[in-house]
Write an enzyme that holds these catalytic residues in place. Sequence first.
Site, PDB file in Angstrom:
ATOM      1  N   SER A 184       0.821  -1.215   0.000  1.00 45.13           N
ATOM      2  CA  SER A 184       0.000   0.000   0.000  1.00 45.13           C
ATOM      3  C   SER A 184       0.857   1.269   0.000  1.00 45.13           C
ATOM      4  O   SER A 184       1.826   1.389   0.753  1.00 45.13           O
ATOM      5  CB  SER A 184      -0.922   0.014   1.217  1.00 45.13           C
ATOM      6  OG  SER A 184      -1.647   1.226   1.270  1.00 45.13           O
TER       7      SER A 184
ATOM      8  N   LYS B  73     -13.453  -5.125   3.374  1.00 46.83           N
ATOM      9  CA  LYS B  73     -14.496  -4.168   3.019  1.00 46.83           C
ATOM     10  C   LYS B  73     -15.916  -4.679   3.254  1.00 46.83           C
ATOM     11  O   LYS B  73     -16.821  -3.885   3.525  1.00 46.83           O
ATOM     12  CB  LYS B  73     -14.341  -3.737   1.558  1.00 46.83           C
ATOM     13  CG  LYS B  73     -13.110  -2.901   1.274  1.00 46.83           C
ATOM     14  CD  LYS B  73     -13.106  -2.430  -0.167  1.00 46.83           C
ATOM     15  CE  LYS B  73     -11.902  -1.588  -0.485  1.00 46.83           C
ATOM     16  NZ  LYS B  73     -11.932  -1.058  -1.876  1.00 46.83           N
TER      17      LYS B  73
ATOM     18  N   ASN C 189     -15.136   1.222   2.836  1.00 49.14           N
ATOM     19  CA  ASN C 189     -13.675   1.370   2.783  1.00 49.14           C
ATOM     20  C   ASN C 189     -13.159   2.470   3.706  1.00 49.14           C
ATOM     21  O   ASN C 189     -11.948   2.665   3.810  1.00 49.14           O
ATOM     22  CB  ASN C 189     -13.207   1.632   1.348  1.00 49.14           C
ATOM     23  CG  ASN C 189     -13.428   3.071   0.914  1.00 49.14           C
ATOM     24  OD1 ASN C 189     -14.393   3.720   1.328  1.00 49.14           O
ATOM     25  ND2 ASN C 189     -12.550   3.575   0.069  1.00 49.14           N
TER      26      ASN C 189
ATOM     27  N   ASP D 156     -14.957   4.811  -2.623  1.00 46.24           N
ATOM     28  CA  ASP D 156     -14.476   4.251  -3.890  1.00 46.24           C
ATOM     29  C   ASP D 156     -15.270   4.794  -5.079  1.00 46.24           C
ATOM     30  O   ASP D 156     -14.704   5.072  -6.139  1.00 46.24           O
ATOM     31  CB  ASP D 156     -14.560   2.728  -3.871  1.00 46.24           C
ATOM     32  CG  ASP D 156     -13.446   2.092  -3.059  1.00 46.24           C
ATOM     33  OD1 ASP D 156     -12.380   2.718  -2.904  1.00 46.24           O
ATOM     34  OD2 ASP D 156     -13.640   0.958  -2.575  1.00 46.24           O
TER      35      ASP D 156
ATOM     36  N   GLY E 138     -16.592  -7.423 -14.450  1.00 50.36           N
ATOM     37  CA  GLY E 138     -16.420  -8.004 -13.126  1.00 50.36           C
ATOM     38  C   GLY E 138     -17.735  -8.155 -12.398  1.00 50.36           C
ATOM     39  O   GLY E 138     -18.755  -7.559 -12.774  1.00 50.36           O
ATOM     40  N   ALA E 139     -17.720  -8.954 -11.330  1.00 54.76           N
ATOM     41  CA  ALA E 139     -18.926  -9.165 -10.535  1.00 54.76           C
ATOM     42  C   ALA E 139     -18.598  -9.242  -9.048  1.00 54.76           C
ATOM     43  O   ALA E 139     -19.402  -9.724  -8.255  1.00 54.76           O
ATOM     44  CB  ALA E 139     -19.645 -10.447 -10.984  1.00 54.76           C
TER      45      ALA E 139
ATOM     46  N   TYR F 254      -3.707  -0.221 -11.050  1.00 51.54           N
ATOM     47  CA  TYR F 254      -2.722   0.843 -11.273  1.00 51.54           C
ATOM     48  C   TYR F 254      -1.285   0.356 -11.150  1.00 51.54           C
ATOM     49  O   TYR F 254      -0.355   1.105 -11.428  1.00 51.54           O
ATOM     50  CB  TYR F 254      -2.954   2.016 -10.314  1.00 51.54           C
ATOM     51  CG  TYR F 254      -2.790   1.689  -8.848  1.00 51.54           C
ATOM     52  CD1 TYR F 254      -1.544   1.752  -8.229  1.00 51.54           C
ATOM     53  CD2 TYR F 254      -3.887   1.322  -8.075  1.00 51.54           C
ATOM     54  CE1 TYR F 254      -1.389   1.449  -6.890  1.00 51.54           C
ATOM     55  CE2 TYR F 254      -3.744   1.024  -6.733  1.00 51.54           C
ATOM     56  CZ  TYR F 254      -2.492   1.081  -6.148  1.00 51.54           C
ATOM     57  OH  TYR F 254      -2.347   0.776  -4.816  1.00 51.54           O
TER      58      TYR F 254
ATOM     59  N   GLY G  90      -6.038   3.096 -12.576  1.00 50.91           N
ATOM     60  CA  GLY G  90      -6.728   3.363 -11.326  1.00 50.91           C
ATOM     61  C   GLY G  90      -5.983   4.206 -10.313  1.00 50.91           C
ATOM     62  O   GLY G  90      -6.466   4.368  -9.185  1.00 50.91           O
TER      63      GLY G  90
END
Length: 305
Positions: free
Chosen positions: A31, A88, A109, A124, A149-150, A247, A268
């Site tokens: 991170s 999350k 988040n 987000d 996506g899902a 990203y 991103g």
Amino acid sequence: MPKPSLDVGGLRAFAKGEVGLAVLGFPIAHSISPQLHNAALKKMSEANPRYAHWYYHKIEVPPEKLAETLPQLAEMGYLGINLTIPHKVDVLPLLDLIDDEAKTMGAVNTLLWNGNGWTGRNTDGYGLERGVSGDLGVSLSSSEVLVLGAGGAARAAVAKCLLDGCVKVRVANRSSRRLMEMSKTLNDEFGEDRVHPFTLSEIPPELKESNNLLVINATSVGLKKNDPPPLSLAGLSPQTKVYDMVYNPPETALLAEARKAGMTCGNGLSMLVYQAARALEIWTGEHVPSEVMLKEAKVAMEVAP
């Protein structure tokens, strides 16, 4: 700092006048959030010296330790928490309050200590909205959106599009089961026929005719340098805009294909920055210099492995 009253990841409790902030995840070593937040806090302290005593850390917390860690952090003097994978969704039953947008997105988040418990928010969607606007020059509401996506990131993206006023959002995924479950949940929330699901092998032909298409990759495909694109862009209009939430690496196979096709695209990193800035605004109640965070993010990525 004074000696710790509690031991969470080797961190110390905060003295009077000091404020703790942190991002929790598992793993968390990758991170860059501390660089972004601490750079913004340093800039903010020039106008308000109290922010010189606000500190942002990253803390690795296994899923089974989350429930006991959150009250410990509050006792240690932490005011705000960011959450990343895998916390999350797991955090939801541990919260005192959850705002409506986070409920709709099905994930949180950002946490704020309210004196009695943690309040959950989701920044987000805001980060995505600002990232798409800044990098691609378009709005979610005015685009014909296709989300790939899902999972949790995809649900947050679709929900944000609908909250911003999109009449309908198309969603594609390899697995039809998760796709249909997510679509049903959001159609129940927003009204039938707002979310249009299909598998990646059955892309509607009308998408190839659109000059207003925005493709958002909300899958993890692209995190590995050798990952293929989650969707072939062949046949889509050169006017198509492409935003990849990944990203790192900064250019995925999807973005490389988009650039070759002459499409406007972005990764991103901007989403990461703007969701972080919004979280810091929630904690401080003040304007946050997102441009400082963006500059720091670019520097961090230049030295990232």
